[in-house]
Design a protein around this motif. Structure first.
Motif, PDB file in Angstrom:
ATOM      1  N   GLU B  93       4.603   4.157  12.323  1.00 21.94           N
ATOM      2  CA  GLU B  93       4.712   2.712  12.104  1.00 21.94           C
ATOM      3  C   GLU B  93       4.494   2.393  10.630  1.00 21.94           C
ATOM      4  N   MET B  94       4.879   1.165  10.269  1.00 19.72           N
ATOM      5  CA  MET B  94       4.630   0.730   8.901  1.00 19.72           C
ATOM      6  C   MET B  94       3.153   0.361   8.731  1.00 19.72           C
ATOM      7  N   ILE B  95       2.617   0.681   7.572  1.00 17.08           N
ATOM      8  CA  ILE B  95       1.273   0.226   7.209  1.00 17.08           C
ATOM      9  C   ILE B  95       1.471  -0.847   6.142  1.00 17.08           C
ATOM     10  N   ILE B 112      -6.325  -2.484   3.690  1.00 16.67           N
ATOM     11  CA  ILE B 112      -5.297  -2.293   4.700  1.00 16.67           C
ATOM     12  C   ILE B 112      -5.130  -3.607   5.453  1.00 16.67           C
ATOM     13  N   VAL B 113      -3.900  -4.091   5.533  1.00 19.97           N
ATOM     14  CA  VAL B 113      -3.660  -5.405   6.141  1.00 19.97           C
ATOM     15  C   VAL B 113      -3.205  -5.255   7.593  1.00 19.97           C
ATOM     16  N   THR B 114      -2.259  -4.344   7.813  1.00 21.01           N
ATOM     17  CA  THR B 114      -1.813  -4.084   9.182  1.00 21.01           C
ATOM     18  C   THR B 114      -1.757  -2.588   9.409  1.00 21.01           C
ATOM     19  N   TYR B 115      -2.397  -2.141  10.464  1.00 23.26           N
ATOM     20  CA  TYR B 115      -2.365  -0.725  10.785  1.00 23.26           C
ATOM     21  C   TYR B 115      -2.286  -0.605  12.292  1.00 23.26           C
ATOM     22  N   MET B 116      -1.119  -0.276  12.813  1.00 24.47           N
ATOM     23  CA  MET B 116      -0.932  -0.303  14.254  1.00 24.47           C
ATOM     24  C   MET B 116      -0.882   1.098  14.865  1.00 24.47           C
TER      25      MET B 116
END
Lengths: 273, 178
Positions: B93-95, B112-116
């Protein structure tokens, strides 16, 4: 054994288990005495309390304070730093201007960043007015738990108007008020050897000059937090849980690094629109 | 301390629960939250600028990151510090991450803003991110050289390090001094 007394502007309930009635009674008395001691040290209404003296004169001369006051201020300063200033219990002038606290000396730049703590001596680099309402309850619960431990109590639960701490092998069911309906309780989970505190404005909001205000203030803007949601924090110590609920309410960000630092879990209950 | 959240709480229509207890390692901040973490209490304004093809080519060759940078994701503070939002590929996934650069051109911090992804989230640990602090565009910024790897999170570490390098080169070429 179970007892309830009015303290800290709320009802404090202590439940404990002990096999001997005399020991239980002595532990109970000590725990309530610890809470009463925190209350008198932090009182804004007693002119000679540690906090009143700091507010009046710490910018003029160093004030000697009780060991517990120093401990509480050290915790407050640590929370202030680790939250990037979001935790700031020097917002009393704002609350006073909204009629939520008695008026006192002027302190337009009041902020915890002016506070200098050197062991039991407190100074301020600018006039400030502390109101420890955002952390003293949790701190008092911790001191009361200590008092119970010193009397050999192994299992207890202290609940000071929603700021609670449990001790012992049992798991305590935690219920939170539903922010959409503060009379309804929702089962949130079970807690063992830890504390839980909640901030919400369902009881503190009021009107001031036609504007809605609350006892939760964003130190960056000086504005009241008016979110209908409730902000709960679970942490090993009640003083941290209590203080961190303000950080959560202001930031609305349960993944801030400072929660992890205090081994805290943050949860927001959203009010129905 | 042992905290066992009620499963029923997550099912309540009125309640949304946030927090590591239930969300697991996933991170999902808003841009505003990331800005507040990196610049507490400061107002940031969006900075509009364009990159020439030559500048883009330089950024790519210095970092080996191919995805084009979206220039609308740059903000500036009143003091001249920069907040830049960018994505890199993790394992699947994109980080999304944010880079804060001080007015003097050194790295202030990354967030880190989005980490899925389910794995590799150790890159969000403060100690790993702190390695970047103070570095400039002239730093090597290569994994296993001046940035340490985390076992089990190699791809996330590498791509983030490359991403930061690219943004520092971009800062040097197009943002510095504005």
């Amino acid at each position: 054994m179970k007892a309830m007394r009015p303290l800290l502007g709320t009802f404090v309930e202590i439940r404990l288990e002990a096999c001997d009635r005399a020991i239980a009674q002595r532990a109970m008395d000590d725990a309530f005495a610890a809470i009463a001691r925190v209350q008198s040290l932090m009182s804004l209404f007693e002119p000679q309390s540690d906090i009143s003296r700091i507010n009046r004169a710490a910018h003029l001369s160093a004030q000697r304070v009780d060991d517990w006051t120093a401990q509480l201020l050290a915790t407050a300063l640590d929370l202030h730093e680790r939250s990037g200033g979001l935790f700031d219990c020097a917002i009393a002038p704002r609350l006073a201007s909204w009629g939520l606290l008695p008026k006192g000396e002027e302190a337009p730049q009041s902020s915890l960043r002016h506070l200098i703590l050197d062991e039991q001596s407190v100074r301020a680099s600018a006039p400030l007015r502390l109101d420890l309402g955002g952390i003293a309850k949790g701190f008092a619960v911790d001191r009361a738990i200590d008092a119970l431990s010193q009397q050999g109590i192994l299992s207890a639960c202290i609940n000071a108007g929603g700021d609670l701490r449990v001790m012992g092998a049992h798991e305590e069911a935690i219920h939170l008020r539903d922010p959409s309906d503060p009379n309804a309780l929702r089962f949130a989970g079970t807690l063992k050897d830890g504390a839980c505190a909640t901030s919400a404005i369902y009881y503190s909001k009021s009107q001031h000059e036609g504007r809605e205000v609350s006892a939760l203030v964003d130190p960056r803007s000086g504005e009241a937090i008016l979110s209908r949601d409730s902000f709960s924090v679970i942490a090993p110590l009640c003083c941290h849980a209590d203080g961190l609920t303000k950080v959560l309410a202001i930031s609305q960000d349960p993944s801030l690094p400072c929660f992890a630092h205090y081994q805290a879990q943050a949860l927001i209950l959203r009010a129905a629109a | 301390m042992k905290w066992t959240p009620a499963l029923s709480l997550a099912l309540l229509p009125i309640a949304a629960i946030h927090g590591p207890a239930i969300a697991g390692p996933r991170i999902n901040l808003t841009v505003e939250q990331a800005q507040q973490r990196l610049f507490p209490g400061q107002a940031l304004t969006r900075h509009s600028f364009t990159l020439s093809d030559a500048q883009r080519a330089q950024m790519q060759s210095a970092s080996s990151v191919r995805e084009p940078f979206r220039t609308e994701r740059v903000w500036r503070s009143a003091k001249g510090d920069w907040f830049i939002l960018d994505d890199v590929v993790g394992k699947h996934e994109m980080i999304t991450y944010a880079l804060a650069i001080n007015a003097n051109g050194t790295i202030k911090a990354i967030e880190i803003v989005t980490y899925m992804e389910s794995y590799g989230y150790e890159v969000a640990e403060a100690s790993w991110r702190a390695q970047f602090t103070g570095k400039t565009a002239s730093a090597t910024l290569k994994l296993n050289q001046d940035i340490k790897n985390i076992s089990g999170a190699t791809l996330s570490c590498k791509h983030l390090t490359d991403g930061v390098k690219r943004l520092m080169v971009m800062h040097d070429l197009a943002l510095k001094g504005h």
